[in-house]
Design an enzyme around this catalytic site. Structure first.
Site, PDB file in Angstrom:
ATOM      1  N   ASP A 241       0.817  -1.198   0.000  1.00  0.00           N
ATOM      2  CA  ASP A 241       0.000   0.000   0.000  1.00  0.00           C
ATOM      3  C   ASP A 241       0.860   1.261   0.000  1.00  0.00           C
ATOM      4  OD1 ASP A 241      -1.988   1.869   0.300  1.00  0.00           O
ATOM      5  OD2 ASP A 241      -2.576   1.248   2.316  1.00  0.00           O
TER       6      ASP A 241
ATOM      7  N   ASP B 298      -2.212   6.276  -5.979  1.00  0.00           N
ATOM      8  CA  ASP B 298      -2.468   5.407  -4.833  1.00  0.00           C
ATOM      9  C   ASP B 298      -2.697   3.978  -5.302  1.00  0.00           C
ATOM     10  OD1 ASP B 298      -3.043   4.747  -2.115  1.00  0.00           O
ATOM     11  OD2 ASP B 298      -5.174   4.829  -2.564  1.00  0.00           O
TER      12      ASP B 298
END
Length: 475
Positions: free
Chosen positions: A153, A353
């Site tokens: 992430d 992201d």
């Protein structure tokens, strides 16, 4: 001499006709070639799931590379008993929760924190945790090494995994839960350590203390959380890529939608992220490629060794907390530049992201995108919206489709063509949708999501202050 004039005129006319014909032919060829470059024609089946694993033949064999796989795909080792696939509605609901949490994090005063009580490449898999479209890599932790599947992430900093004895709660995960007491290289971090204090910026919470051991706590946008001891341990990325004394969270109370993964590996910009902790070894450079389908594989790699020569870079914009900010300047659809003022993107800003599924755009920009896309897709019948996706088509009567190429223009004169699999999101052949969504307001932060990043090699050179893109990074 005069009698030869008609012949000369005839020859001149023929020559002029020939030149014009050649020019017209060349122009037609150039136009058709240009049109071909702005559209994709492909089998509708290429958007649909497959039950057979087809590992990517490119990208994933780099030295020091971790394989990235989709948690619910056939390349995943996760069983359906461990991981229940989410419905499309659940995926988008969790995705919106992540978007909301990113906005909240960007709006939070970094000094106002909650206090707790007492060159390596990894393959990436897409999962349904902390949001809904996250990707999984497998790393080794401890001595002897225990393999663990972790969500990777770019929007998080702290790496953590569930740990025995699970003093409060552990959710179900695929591999055995890590037991620090069985490792000869595990060490707790004391409350007085400066590393303990670093948890404030990495987690957004002031650390706690239990019997002089530092206690971390982190919560995600979907109310998932992990609380436990802060420790250090040997981290094995590949047999040749080992990180000694790696700081991580050893979770004793963990709940949420982590869907079988043992925890999370944080790729953000904070000093406790794996990117910063391995700076001396890998120079704050990492890259990944997310597979185009759940039935294929991608990679996550650390260091510049595996970075190709065809990468085009765009500068990182002003740091958005631990997020990676980029400057989006404009977009085009099928070669038609969208009439969007550059101030629209300047007002919103943009981050890239790995954990957000669908790219979010300012509503002014999305409106122009949707309108132009629809105008170039008139041969296909529109159908009802799919959650946050409002431009959807019923393609049940088609076997091949032609769709316009969407190009995003980034700072640094870097243009990125979105792949067909990054352009459309299929919920079966009767509902295939444009995979972009509008924010609520033009001032909301834009997000370049993971669907649009599919099969593109994305290179983060944090030290160099830039992010690069290259087509065809993986299948």
């Amino acid at each position: 001499m005069a009698s030869s004039n008609p012949l000369i005129l005839l020859l001149s006319s023929c020559s002029l006709f020939f030149v014009l014909a050649v020019a017209r032919k060349e122009f037609t060829l150039e136009a058709s070639e240009e049109e071909a470059n702005h559209f994709h024609t492909l089998q509708l089946s290429s958007f649909l799931p497959s039950s057979v694993c087809n590992p990517s033949a490119i990208g994933g064999k780099k030295s020091g590379s971790l394989e990235v796989v989709h948690k619910h795909g056939p390349c995943s080792k996760f069983t359906k008993d461990t991981v229940k696939p989410l419905t499309v509605e659940e995926i988008f609901t969790h995705d919106q929760s992540r978007v909301d949490s990113i906005r909240a994090k960007l709006a939070t005063n970094p000094l106002n924190k909650d206090t707790l009580g007492s060159k390596t490449t990894l393959p990436a898999k897409s999962g349904s945790t902390i949001g809904s479209g996250n990707y999984i890599v497998t790393v080794g932790l401890g001595t002897p090494k225990k393999d663990l599947s972790l969500i990777f992430d770019t929007g998080s900093d702290l790496t953590w995994t569930q740990c025995q004895p699970c003093a409060r709660s552990c959710y179900s995960q695929q591999e055995p839960i890590f037991a620090p007491s069985m490792s000869t290289t595990y060490t707790n971090i004391s409350c007085s350590s400066t590393y303990c204090s670093d948890l404030v910026s990495a987690t957004g919470n002031t650390p706690g203390c239990s019997s002089s051991t530092c206690v971390y706590g982190i919560q995600y946008g979907d109310q998932s959380f992990s609380v436990g001891f802060f420790g250090k341990e040997k981290l094995t990325l590949t047999s040749k890529d080992v990180v000694d004394g790696f700081f991580f969270g050893c979770g004793q109370n963990n709940q949420g939608l982590f869907g079988g993964a043992a925890g999370l590996i944080g790729l953000g910009r904070d000093k406790l992220s794996i990117v910063s902790q391995t700076a001396n070894k890998y120079g704050k450079v990492f890259a990944y490629c997310l597979p185009s389908k759940a039935s294929s594989t991608g990679y996550l790699t650390f260091g510049s060794g595996g970075v190709g020569s065809n990468v085009k870079y765009t500068p990182l914009s002003t740091a958005q907390n631990s997020f990676y900010g980029l400057d989006l300047l404009g977009m085009s659809v099928g070669g038609t530049k969208l009439p969007i003022s550059s101030s629209v993107f300047q007002t919103s800003g943009m981050i890239i992201d790995s954990g957000t599924v669908i790219t979010r755009l300012p509503p002014t920009a999305y409106s122009a995108l949707s309108k132009t896309f629809r105008a170039q897709m008139t041969k296909y019948p529109l159908t009802k919206a799919l959650s946050i996706l409002d431009t959807c088509y019923d393609l049940s009567n088609f076997t091949t489709i032609t769709i316009p190429t969407i190009t995003m223009f980034w700072g640094g004169n870097t243009d990125v063509d979105i792949t067909p699999q990054g352009t459309l999101y299929a919920n079966g052949v009767q509902q295939v949708c444009l995979a972009f969504a509008p924010n609520g307001d033009d001032s909301d932060i834009g997000i370049f999501g993971n669907v649009q990043q599919k099969s593109i090699a994305v290179v983060y050179d944090v030290t160099g202050g830039k992010v690069g893109f290259a087509p065809g990074g993986c299948a």
